[in-house]
Design a protein around this motif. Structure first.
Motif, short mmCIF file in Angstrom:
data_model
loop_
_atom_site.label_atom_id
_atom_site.label_comp_id
_atom_site.label_asym_id
_atom_site.label_seq_id
_atom_site.Cartn_x
_atom_site.Cartn_y
_atom_site.Cartn_z
N HIS A 104 0.83 -1.22 0.00
CA HIS A 104 0.00 0.00 0.00
C HIS A 104 0.86 1.26 0.00
O HIS A 104 2.02 1.25 0.40
N ILE A 121 0.98 6.19 4.36
CA ILE A 121 -0.01 7.06 5.00
C ILE A 121 0.69 8.38 5.28
O ILE A 121 1.78 8.39 5.87
N ILE A 148 -2.41 8.00 13.30
CA ILE A 148 -1.41 7.15 13.96
C ILE A 148 -2.08 5.99 14.66
O ILE A 148 -1.61 4.85 14.61
N SER A 149 -3.20 6.27 15.30
CA SER A 149 -3.91 5.22 16.03
C SER A 149 -4.57 4.23 15.06
O SER A 149 -4.50 3.02 15.25
N LYS A 150 -5.18 4.75 13.98
CA LYS A 150 -5.88 3.87 13.03
C LYS A 150 -4.91 2.92 12.36
O LYS A 150 -5.20 1.73 12.22
N TYR A 151 -3.76 3.44 11.91
CA TYR A 151 -2.83 2.61 11.15
C TYR A 151 -1.71 2.04 12.02
O TYR A 151 -0.77 1.45 11.49
N ASP A 152 -1.80 2.21 13.35
CA ASP A 152 -0.77 1.69 14.27
C ASP A 152 0.64 2.05 13.82
O ASP A 152 1.51 1.19 13.68
N LEU A 203 4.38 4.19 13.99
CA LEU A 203 5.33 4.75 14.95
C LEU A 203 5.65 6.19 14.60
O LEU A 203 6.11 6.96 15.42
N VAL A 225 5.16 8.89 17.35
CA VAL A 225 4.10 8.43 18.22
C VAL A 225 4.25 8.98 19.64
O VAL A 225 3.26 9.28 20.31
N ILE A 269 1.38 10.96 21.81
CA ILE A 269 0.78 10.57 23.09
C ILE A 269 0.67 11.80 23.98
O ILE A 269 -0.37 12.05 24.60
N ILE A 308 -2.17 13.88 22.74
CA ILE A 308 -3.50 13.34 23.03
C ILE A 308 -3.86 13.60 24.49
O ILE A 308 -4.98 14.00 24.82
N LEU A 333 -13.64 12.17 18.20
CA LEU A 333 -13.12 10.90 17.70
C LEU A 333 -13.47 10.66 16.24
O LEU A 333 -13.09 9.66 15.66
N GLU A 366 -16.42 9.99 15.16
CA GLU A 366 -17.51 9.02 15.02
C GLU A 366 -18.70 9.66 14.33
O GLU A 366 -19.46 8.99 13.65
N GLY A 401 -4.47 -4.55 -2.10
CA GLY A 401 -3.42 -3.55 -2.06
C GLY A 401 -3.70 -2.40 -1.12
O GLY A 401 -2.84 -1.56 -0.90
N HIS A 406 -4.46 -0.62 2.62
CA HIS A 406 -3.98 -0.84 3.99
C HIS A 406 -5.04 -1.61 4.78
O HIS A 406 -6.23 -1.34 4.64
N ALA A 440 -6.12 -1.37 7.68
CA ALA A 440 -7.02 -0.50 8.45
C ALA A 440 -8.11 0.08 7.55
O ALA A 440 -9.25 0.28 7.99
N ASP A 452 -8.88 -1.67 16.76
CA ASP A 452 -10.10 -0.87 16.64
C ASP A 452 -11.22 -1.59 15.89
O ASP A 452 -12.32 -1.07 15.78
N ASP A 512 1.06 1.23 20.66
CA ASP A 512 -0.16 1.39 19.87
C ASP A 512 -1.39 0.92 20.66
O ASP A 512 -2.46 1.52 20.58
N ILE A 524 -2.18 3.82 23.02
CA ILE A 524 -2.89 4.97 22.44
C ILE A 524 -4.38 4.68 22.44
O ILE A 524 -5.20 5.52 22.84
#
Lengths: 466, 466
Positions: free
Chosen positions: A208, A211, A226-230, A232, A249, A253, A256, A348, A350, B32, B34, B36, B70, B250, B253
């Motif tokens: 891919h 990001i 960072i959180s969605k795709y884990d 560093l 990361v 933190i 956040i 978030l 949502e 292909g 990601h 997430a 998640d 991760d 977070i």
């Protein structure tokens, strides 16, 4: 006791000797401790002792300590150092940290020190300082690793060994097109070491695309990436896919946690303190609290106007006043629930701005059901007290109970709707939705709640009490 | 339109064919992407389509998606798979994620699937599932890297290459005593690659002892460790310094963000939802809100008792009722400010239980000054309205203003004190300080505020209005 020695200022000499001795003993004790623990000890010392301790540590250790993002004393300590020393340390710090220190430094030290930095460092810092606070651009560091896509795994590893000391992280390696310098792939160090030395770096790259973040992106959105795709670290790129910097990361933190504190304090009905509770000066804290408290008070004064407007009704039916606090607070509480739900959901991601009507369609029935529950409790209370002869609400007590019940349904529904819509309105107007604090919603609902209560009373009690 | 074909259930076949076709086209599109992003697409599809898409992806990709912390659909998708398939995937997932899925799975699927796992996996999961939720033990994973202190840098690197695929992170390498297996040092991968192949692994270890967590440590404290020391992972050790597992940044977070949401919702006066606002079922949400709202309502009913108690005074001095909402809300607002400050300071470790008296000594003068500010505003309002003849508060209007002013000072001080002490009391009693919600504090202060107001009125207005 009087000091009898006849020197210029013996007490000052004594004080200095004490500080130096204390600093030396602290420095000796701290050798071998983690930089974060040394920073914690320094934080508890007098500024003079702290800077003496720092000065007696090895240079490498000094940089590690000043580089800690949580170490609030850094800019003060830098200002207290001899200029030569300060300039040297500033060039060795990570670029994002040095930029932060310049953000917080007082004039004239700031201008003075900046002018003494090497031109290349000045240019680098200026690029970072140009971005508004709390954006990806202001959080990023420029010490990242890039390699051309023509390199092999072995070449890359050799390069990493050389430059390890000078980079904030080497866990993410950014692979660039050798001609256009555009970002092609992000390779992790863990995947890199699994590759064969002779293979192309692209052989260990993921399928891919990398990001990336825009330099103007808010830190909350960067945190979400960072959180969605884990990750560093996330690279910050311009429109031409050139890497400007990276956000790591550990910086995220801290961001956040800081964001959470700000939101909590705003929701509590005050300006964010920006400093720990026990450390902020007394009057600085009062200022942050008094402003909103006064504004809320002025808003709440409208309740006195509403009450004055209905003074005639109040005199005729004093029994109505007994339930004013109960009814008002129910509106405020249901509004506060709805607001905290929606602020968090917006933060978030949502729900987004365009979901407002979906939320309204959920809150309307929620408010009706919750209002009906409280109305049942309220009417039961009045009926019980009347029948058990604990209190006499007059001959029309049934109608009074009906008034309280109907008002509760209306006010709880109204509170839930207002409480859930306010964060949307604030975001739409460009404010932070978290400014829709619990006290703010309560004040808003209190005034309207009184009007609703008396209007319901006028309808139900017309011809009997009113 | 009626279906004229005479098959068993043609519509079901059609629906199945549509789902399969749709799943195939989605799967083709997502190749292909990601993991997430694939998870996000699956989240928006019908469960049947989502599981069909997942099934059509390569095995490696399936594991990556189900491993995302998640991805809420994971346990549903696992349950929907054929048992063989599910067992196979569960053994390939990271241990902490598999443990989480078992935590959320419904019976009987849970017991059924667990029984089919290999004994080693069962034992590993049981060790993780034994720790209470939100502790380091429940967050940790058992896929970490340990090497004996007798190894060289080169040996370690070769070992890492072999096992990279099977570990959650290889960025932290834990060096153990070869005999006692106690944890000696934590080495980062970045330092490791800078070492010479022949050197001992200890040559690239930091001076300081490794930072460790206890398995019973709360996730907020683990987050504080990771943030303070800028770690990518923290080892969880038992009393004998044996590594039980690691908590990675991760996972942390996600835990910090979740904790923030829970605290915000509790502070808003409700139970934490545990699910996104738009996804939670309507009645599940109502249940979480109605409970606290009803409790608060029952508490607030005491205001009706207080009012009844002073009904005689109310009848004689109806002018007093006009300011009841204003005074009550000021107490609630100042209490809400103080509570949000202290909850957050406690959560971040800025203050601890033993600091309660320090906080009280700050809040007492704060409350007095803030109360004096609001008292000035309130008395100015009454004086202005009276002198500008906007409203007539009667011949004793000056005394009424004095009553309102004195009551405001007392109530704001009381609100600040109660609001700041409540989180301490809750923590001391073993509850989450965040349960001291804004509505909870407001309710508490409302009832006492009324009593304070009428008591002040009895003193100041004795012999005139009362």
């Amino acid at each position: 006791m009087e000091d009898l020695r006849n020197t210029a200022d013996p007490r000052r000499d004594d004080a200095f000797a004490t500080t130096a001795a204390r600093a030396a003993s602290i420095a000796a004790e701290l050798a071998g401790e983690h930089p974060a623990d040394i920073a914690e000890v320094l934080d508890g010392e007098e500024p003079a002792t702290a800077s003496a301790v720092l000065a007696s540590l090895p240079r490498e250790r000094q940089v590690e300590i000043l580089d800690l993002p949580d170490f609030d004393l850094s800019s003060d300590l830098i200002e207290a150092l001899p200029v030569e020393e300060a300039v040297h340390l500033l060039t060795e710090l990570s670029a994002d940290r040095a930029a932060d220190l310049f953000r917080w430094m007082d004039e004239p030290a700031r201008t003075h020190l900046f002018a003494r930095l090497p031109p290349a460092t000045q240019a680098e810092l200026n690029r970072l300082l140009a971005w508004p606070e709390h954006t990806a651009g202001s959080l990023m560091t420029t010490e990242f690793v890039t390699v051309p896509s023509t390199w092999s795994v072995g070449e890359t590893l050799r390069y990493l060994r050389e430059i390890e000391r000078t980079r904030e992280t080497i866990y993410a390696i950014y692979v660039l097109d050798p001609v256009s310098l555009k970002l092609l792939k992000a390779v992790t160090l863990r995947r890199l070491i699994t590759g064969e030395a002779g293979q192309s770096i692209l052989s260990v790259a993921p399928e891919h695309d990398p990001i990336t973040a825009d330099p103007r992106m808010d830190r909350e959105d960067v945190a979400r990436l960072i959180s969605k795709y884990d990750l560093l670290a996330v690279p910050v790129v311009d429109e031409d896919a050139h890497v400007l910097g990276i956000v790591t990361v550990d910086d995220m933190i801290d961001a956040i946690i800081e964001e959470g504190t700000e939101d909590a304090q705003k929701f509590g009905g005050m300006e964010a303190l920006d400093e720990p509770y026990m450390e902020i000066a007394f009057f600085a804290m009062l200022k942050k609290r008094a402003g909103w408290l006064s504004i809320l008070f002025l808003g709440e004064m409208l309740t006195a106007n509403a009450m004055q407007h209905f003074e005639g009704e109040l005199e005729r039916a004093i029994v109505l006043t007994l339930f004013i606090p109960l009814i008002m607070s129910s509106g405020g509480n249901s509004g506060s629930q709805a607001t905290s739900l929606i602020i968090r959901a917006l933060a978030l991601g949502e729900v987004t701005l365009k979901d407002w009507w979906r939320v309204a369609l959920r809150e309307l029935p929620s408010g009706l059901v919750l209002g009906a529950i409280l109305a049942t409790l309220g009417m039961a209370r009045i009926t019980a007290w009347q029948l058990l002869e604990l209190h006499d609400y007059g001959e029309h007590w049934g109608l009074v109970a009906a008034t309280v019940g109907a008002a509760l349904v209306a006010i709880v529904t109204f509170g839930s709707l207002i409480g859930s819509m306010l964060p949307f309105v604030l975001r739409r107007l460009g404010f932070d939705p978290a400014s829709a604090s619990a006290p703010f919603v309560a004040t808003f609902v209190d005034v309207t709640g009184l009007v609703i209560y008396f209007s319901v009373a006028l309808v139900i009690l017309h011809g009997t009490l009113l």
